[in-house]
Write a protein that holds these residues in place. Structure first.
Motif, PDB file in Angstrom:
ATOM      1  N   GLY A 210      10.951  -3.553  14.133  1.00 39.30           N
ATOM      2  CA  GLY A 210       9.728  -4.358  14.098  1.00 39.30           C
ATOM      3  C   GLY A 210       9.583  -5.058  12.919  1.00 39.30           C
ATOM      4  O   GLY A 210      10.542  -5.574  12.309  1.00 39.30           O
ATOM      5  N   THR A 211       8.231  -5.815  13.086  1.00 38.18           N
ATOM      6  CA  THR A 211       8.151  -6.807  11.809  1.00 38.18           C
ATOM      7  C   THR A 211       7.162  -5.968  10.672  1.00 38.18           C
ATOM      8  O   THR A 211       5.987  -5.326  11.264  1.00 38.18           O
ATOM      9  N   TYR A 212       7.729  -5.951   9.438  1.00 33.38           N
ATOM     10  CA  TYR A 212       6.671  -5.131   8.487  1.00 33.38           C
ATOM     11  C   TYR A 212       6.578  -6.264   7.345  1.00 33.38           C
ATOM     12  O   TYR A 212       7.304  -6.999   7.021  1.00 33.38           O
ATOM     13  N   GLN A 213       5.541  -5.880   6.560  1.00 31.09           N
ATOM     14  CA  GLN A 213       5.172  -6.455   5.139  1.00 31.09           C
ATOM     15  C   GLN A 213       5.614  -5.484   4.112  1.00 31.09           C
ATOM     16  O   GLN A 213       4.768  -4.755   4.029  1.00 31.09           O
ATOM     17  N   PRO A 214       6.441  -5.508   3.322  1.00 34.54           N
ATOM     18  CA  PRO A 214       6.813  -4.468   2.167  1.00 34.54           C
ATOM     19  C   PRO A 214       5.582  -4.495   1.087  1.00 34.54           C
ATOM     20  O   PRO A 214       4.925  -5.790   0.783  1.00 34.54           O
ATOM     21  N   THR A 215       5.584  -3.612   0.458  1.00 28.88           N
ATOM     22  CA  THR A 215       4.496  -3.520  -0.883  1.00 28.88           C
ATOM     23  C   THR A 215       5.341  -2.932  -2.071  1.00 28.88           C
ATOM     24  O   THR A 215       5.949  -2.147  -1.956  1.00 28.88           O
ATOM     25  N   ILE A 216       5.432  -4.160  -2.882  1.00 31.84           N
ATOM     26  CA  ILE A 216       6.254  -4.185  -4.181  1.00 31.84           C
ATOM     27  C   ILE A 216       5.358  -3.524  -5.272  1.00 31.84           C
ATOM     28  O   ILE A 216       4.127  -4.101  -5.477  1.00 31.84           O
ATOM     29  N   VAL A 217       5.603  -2.253  -5.770  1.00 34.38           N
ATOM     30  CA  VAL A 217       4.674  -1.497  -6.932  1.00 34.38           C
ATOM     31  C   VAL A 217       5.343  -2.071  -8.201  1.00 34.38           C
ATOM     32  O   VAL A 217       6.401  -1.611  -8.420  1.00 34.38           O
ATOM     33  N   ALA A 218       4.616  -2.463  -9.115  1.00 31.43           N
ATOM     34  CA  ALA A 218       5.090  -2.739 -10.487  1.00 31.43           C
ATOM     35  C   ALA A 218       3.861  -2.257 -11.498  1.00 31.43           C
ATOM     36  O   ALA A 218       2.615  -1.892 -10.826  1.00 31.43           O
ATOM     37  N   THR A 219       4.106  -2.291 -12.733  1.00 32.64           N
ATOM     38  CA  THR A 219       3.279  -1.979 -13.609  1.00 32.64           C
ATOM     39  C   THR A 219       3.042  -3.210 -14.665  1.00 32.64           C
ATOM     40  O   THR A 219       4.094  -3.838 -14.868  1.00 32.64           O
ATOM     41  N   GLY A 220       2.140  -3.236 -15.170  1.00 31.12           N
ATOM     42  CA  GLY A 220       1.820  -4.672 -15.959  1.00 31.12           C
ATOM     43  C   GLY A 220       0.625  -4.365 -17.028  1.00 31.12           C
ATOM     44  O   GLY A 220      -0.056  -3.260 -17.241  1.00 31.12           O
ATOM     45  N   THR A 221       0.743  -5.257 -18.009  1.00 35.46           N
ATOM     46  CA  THR A 221      -0.553  -5.234 -19.070  1.00 35.46           C
ATOM     47  C   THR A 221      -1.263  -6.207 -18.920  1.00 35.46           C
ATOM     48  O   THR A 221      -1.030  -7.457 -19.125  1.00 35.46           O
TER      49      THR A 221
END
Length: 406
Positions: A52-63
């Protein structure tokens, strides 16, 4: 004779006891082991995958950090005579708001002095222009022709140029005096919030002194750390007019459940973090303090706060999306094929917080094993739970029945 009889009796007793023990061991029934070597297929649960066609979600942390921050400092020297009530730590001010007023008396006097000097020079100019006109009339009456330099002297051109130069200097002095007078009123350079105040009424301040610290309230930045391998899936703006990919910002420890703010990818910094060797990107958050009506009720960002950023990546076509737990060591996946274990090597395009996106090695309809197996051997026998087997049997029976009816 008595001891011989006793010895004979003991020997007889021992012989009888030995015979009884021998008879017991020879007549004891033997236990038979049955089914000890029966082989059992491993019970597993599977998931049938699809392309299928998917849109990933990248999780990061920041200040969180301010996008605009200034140390307020005067450009002229003077005594603070007035401070606006909003000029306090935590106070909000709009662009152009008067924050502090320095004593303007000396600067007003200087301006009046420079204006009087300008008026004197303007009068001198008018007088010189009149004298030049008289000189021109006299020169015309003589009817003589002089060289260029002598003619300029006769017509008083150098004197006129000198007065014009004095006029420009006097005008510049007036402009500078007026500018210094305006600078006694210290105003907010943009919509801001005051973090600190270092001056009070009566204080003598001058250029370079810190009056307070201001941060802009129209937008904040969140600097997040991202693995370099994931940068290719992020959409940064190409021009100043474009907006980058949306970013969902959360703070599980500080905000209510389900609360979030929306930001946008802004810029990619050109250096890696020293310790983690990860890339750093800036997420821009408009109206971070929720001052506008459309953001009413949303959580406010605080400088220095630690946030979790969910960055939307670019879409992927023709890939298989699996839970990361189903991806095994050395980029392999366990597949149930014909009731046996097939260990397949796959090509992983990207891993986000929840899923692994696979471009090759799996096909639509493959049954990927979800269960963790203690013994992993290529070709090991597998079986599904009874419910699944029963469903398969019912389906098979129904199809045969339908065929017979036809």
């Amino acid at each position: 004779m008595n001891w011989k009889r006793t010895l004979l009796i003991c020997i007889l007793i021992l012989a009888v006891a030995g015979g009884v023990v021998f008879w017991i061991f020879n007549t004891e029934p033997e236990a038979q082991r049955q089914g000890a070597t029966k082989k059992t297929d491993m019970l597993v649960e599977v998931e049938r995958v699809q392309m299928g066609t998917y849109q990933p979600t990248i999780v990061a942390t920041g200040t969180v950090q301010p996008a605009r921050q200034v140390q307020l400092s005067p450009m002229v020297m003077g005594q603070v005579v007035r401070i606006t009530p909003s000029f306090v730590p935590g106070g909000f001010v709009q662009k152009g708001t008067l924050l502090l007023q320095l004593d303007p008396a000396d600067f007003k006097n200087t301006l009046q002095l420079r204006e009087s000097e300008l008026a004197q020079v303007q009068a001198d100019l008018e007088m010189e222009q009149g004298q030049q006109q008289v000189a021109r009339q006299d020169y015309t009456l003589l009817g003589d022709t002089l060289s260029g330099e002598r003619e300029a002297l006769v017509l008083r051109k150098p004197q006129l140029n000198a007065v014009k130069a004095r006029l420009k200097a006097a005008e510049a002095s007036v402009d500078q005096a007026r500018l210094n007078l305006e600078r006694t009123a210290i105003r907010a350079p943009f919509d801001a919030q005051l973090l600190s105040r270092n001056a009070n009424v009566g204080a003598q301040v001058g250029p370079g002194d810190s009056l307070g610290q201001l941060i802009g309230t129209d937008k904040y930045w969140v600097t997040v750390a991202i693995p370099t391998a994931q940068l290719q899936w992020l959409d940064f703006p190409k021009t100043a007019q474009q907006r980058g990919a949306p970013v969902k910002l959360t703070s599980p420890n500080a905000w209510k459940e389900g609360a979030y703010r929306t930001g946008y990818l802004f810029k990619l910094l050109g250096t890696l973090e020293g310790n983690t060797r990860m890339a750093r990107a800036i997420v821009e958050v408009p109206d971070p303090l929720a001052l506008k009506a459309e953001n009413s009720g949303k959580p406010r960002l605080m400088i220095g706060a630690f946030l979790e950023a969910h960055l939307e990546g670019e879409t992927m076509d023709s890939v298989v999306r699996l839970n990361r737990d189903m991806l095994r060591e050395d980029e392999t996946v366990w597949v149930m094929q014909k009731d046996s274990l097939d260990i397949r090597e796959v090509e992983v395009v990207l891993k986000d917080a929840e899923y692994a996106y696979i471009s090759s090695g799996l096909q639509a309809g493959d049954q990927v094993v979800q269960t963790n197996l203690s013994t992993v051997v290529e070709g090991a026998a597998l079986r599904l739970p009874k419910a699944s087997s029963a469903d398969s049997s019912i389906t098979s029976t129904d199809s045969r029945t339908t065929k017979d009816v036809q």
